[in-house]
Design an enzyme around this catalytic site. Structure first.
Site, PDB file in Angstrom:
ATOM      1  N   ASP A  11      35.288 -71.895 -49.630  1.00 32.22           N
ATOM      2  CA  ASP A  11      33.718 -71.212 -49.247  1.00 32.22           C
ATOM      3  C   ASP A  11      33.900 -69.857 -49.932  1.00 32.22           C
ATOM      4  O   ASP A  11      34.946 -69.245 -50.160  1.00 32.22           O
ATOM      5  CB  ASP A  11      33.599 -71.161 -47.850  1.00 32.22           C
ATOM      6  CG  ASP A  11      32.316 -70.256 -47.434  1.00 32.22           C
ATOM      7  OD1 ASP A  11      31.359 -70.508 -48.117  1.00 32.22           O
ATOM      8  OD2 ASP A  11      32.639 -69.572 -46.486  1.00 32.22           O
ATOM      9  N   ASP A  13      31.235 -66.872 -48.880  1.00 36.97           N
ATOM     10  CA  ASP A  13      30.921 -65.860 -48.013  1.00 36.97           C
ATOM     11  C   ASP A  13      31.449 -65.890 -46.753  1.00 36.97           C
ATOM     12  O   ASP A  13      31.329 -66.714 -46.101  1.00 36.97           O
ATOM     13  CB  ASP A  13      29.197 -65.926 -47.868  1.00 36.97           C
ATOM     14  CG  ASP A  13      28.553 -65.728 -49.098  1.00 36.97           C
ATOM     15  OD1 ASP A  13      28.388 -64.432 -49.722  1.00 36.97           O
ATOM     16  OD2 ASP A  13      27.594 -66.547 -49.518  1.00 36.97           O
TER      17      ASP A  13
HETATM   18  C1  XBP Z   1      26.592 -68.398 -47.071  1.00 42.14           C
HETATM   19  C2  XBP Z   1      25.001 -68.247 -46.874  1.00 42.14           C
HETATM   20  C3  XBP Z   1      24.265 -67.538 -47.796  1.00 42.14           C
HETATM   21  C4  XBP Z   1      24.309 -66.016 -48.094  1.00 42.14           C
HETATM   22  C5  XBP Z   1      23.129 -65.655 -48.995  1.00 42.14           C
HETATM   23  O1  XBP Z   1      26.751 -69.607 -46.351  1.00 42.14           O
HETATM   24  O2  XBP Z   1      24.530 -68.633 -45.786  1.00 42.14           O
HETATM   25  O3  XBP Z   1      23.136 -67.852 -47.673  1.00 42.14           O
HETATM   26  O4  XBP Z   1      24.307 -65.433 -46.932  1.00 42.14           O
HETATM   27  O5  XBP Z   1      23.004 -66.282 -50.147  1.00 42.14           O
HETATM   28  P1  XBP Z   1      28.279 -70.070 -46.825  1.00 42.14           P
HETATM   29  P2  XBP Z   1      21.854 -66.511 -51.147  1.00 42.14           P
HETATM   30  O6  XBP Z   1      29.347 -69.099 -46.706  1.00 42.14           O
HETATM   31  O7  XBP Z   1      28.462 -71.204 -45.384  1.00 42.14           O
HETATM   32  O8  XBP Z   1      28.224 -70.870 -47.890  1.00 42.14           O
HETATM   33  O9  XBP Z   1      20.922 -65.444 -50.327  1.00 42.14           O
HETATM   34  O10 XBP Z   1      22.191 -66.560 -52.517  1.00 42.14           O
HETATM   35  O11 XBP Z   1      21.269 -67.880 -50.726  1.00 42.14           O
HETATM   36 MG    MG Z   2      31.165 -68.738 -45.350  1.00 41.17          MG
END
Ligand code: XBP
Ligand code: MG
Length: 254
Positions: A11, A13
């Site tokens: 993953d 973020d």
């Molecule tokens: C990550 C997210 C993303 C970011 C924003 O989730 O929820 O939505 O916060 O990205 P994960 P965008 O780590 O579970 O993949 O604004 O580009 O959608």
């Molecule tokens: Mg995440």
């Protein structure tokens, strides 16, 4: 059946880097200011909004759950993708300043995995440009080639907690879930990776510390470094103080 460990799926973020509070949140607010919406997402509110993954989806969730869909701009549905594009611009600009570093142990583990011929992939909800910018400004442009597949954003019908993005990465790599390990930081993340059948290691962060990770193979505060040991919150760390390929192989064979 060969169930040896072949690949690591990450993953982005919250897992590769702590991007949410001081990255995505700041960029959303900059986009809201640019468009004069009068909205501001503070640190606590943003924690609640993280219940929904995906930036466009999160803006719509805010409008419905926190504004009762009242007093929205007249062209709201048209504005969402525009606001989101502005947010992506602000976010990638922020990353280009080097403001968001990788989390402890990430660079070390990626490099060791490459030496050990473990294949690498990304499985994330965020926009592809955001992944590219993060990798480029932390590990350098060449690191984009370290990953067999960078599965990101709207390429699948349903975002996490659906398993679609992991299913997609597995199918692109022609691997079975039992040949892989996934790295996640959130409840929605582990629902997605385990939904695809991939055993999962969690590194928590301030937004996800209290989430339910009962399905995880191991729950840690960070991946750790030789001089910066992790704290194990759940699961067996096999006397390790940082995550390396030897520990991953033990966990995978467990
Ligand atoms: C990550 C997210 C993303 C970011 C924003 O989730 O929820 O939505 O916060 O990205 P994960 P965008 O780590 O579970 O993949 O604004 O580009 O959608
Ligand atoms: Mg995440």
């Amino acid at each position: 059946m060969n169930n040896g460990l072949k690949a690591l799926l990450f993953d982005v973020d919250g897992t590769l880097a702590d991007t949410e509070r001081d990255g995505h949140r700041v960029a959303f607010n900059a986009a809201f200011d640019e468009y004069g919406t009068g909205w501001h997402w503070d640190v606590d509110l943003y924690g609640k909004l993280l219940a929904v993954t995906g930036g466009k989806e999160r803006i719509r969730f805010y409008a419905s759950a926190f504004l009762n869909n009242e007093n929205l701009p007249a062209n709201f549905e048209q504005l969402v993708p525009e606001l989101h594009a502005a947010k992506t611009r602000h976010y990638t600009q922020l990353l280009s300043t080097g403001a968001i570093p990788l989390r402890p142990g990430i660079e070390r583990l990626l490099k060791e995995a490459r030496k050990e011929n473990l294949r690498l992939a990304i499985a994330t909800t965020t926009t592809p440009d955001n992944v590219t910018a993060l990798l480029k400004h932390t590990l350098g442009s060449a690191s984009l080639g370290w990953f067999d597949v960078i599965a990101a954003g709207d390429i699948v019908p349903a975002k996490k907690p659906a398993s679609d993005i992991y299913d997609y990465a597995l199918s692109e790599m022609k691997l079975a879930p039992y040949e892989c390990l996934a790295f996640e930081d959130s409840h929605n993340g582990i629902l997605s990776s385990m939904g695809a059948g991939i055993p999962t290691i969690i590194t928590v962060n301030d937004y996800t510390r209290e989430h339910d990770f009962s399905q995880a193979l191991l729950v840690l505060d960070t991946l750790g470094e030789p001089d910066q040991p992790f704290t194990a919150m759940q699961g067996k760390a096999h006397n390790h103080t940082y995550v390396d390929c030897a520990l991953l192989k033990m966990l995978h064979g467990q």
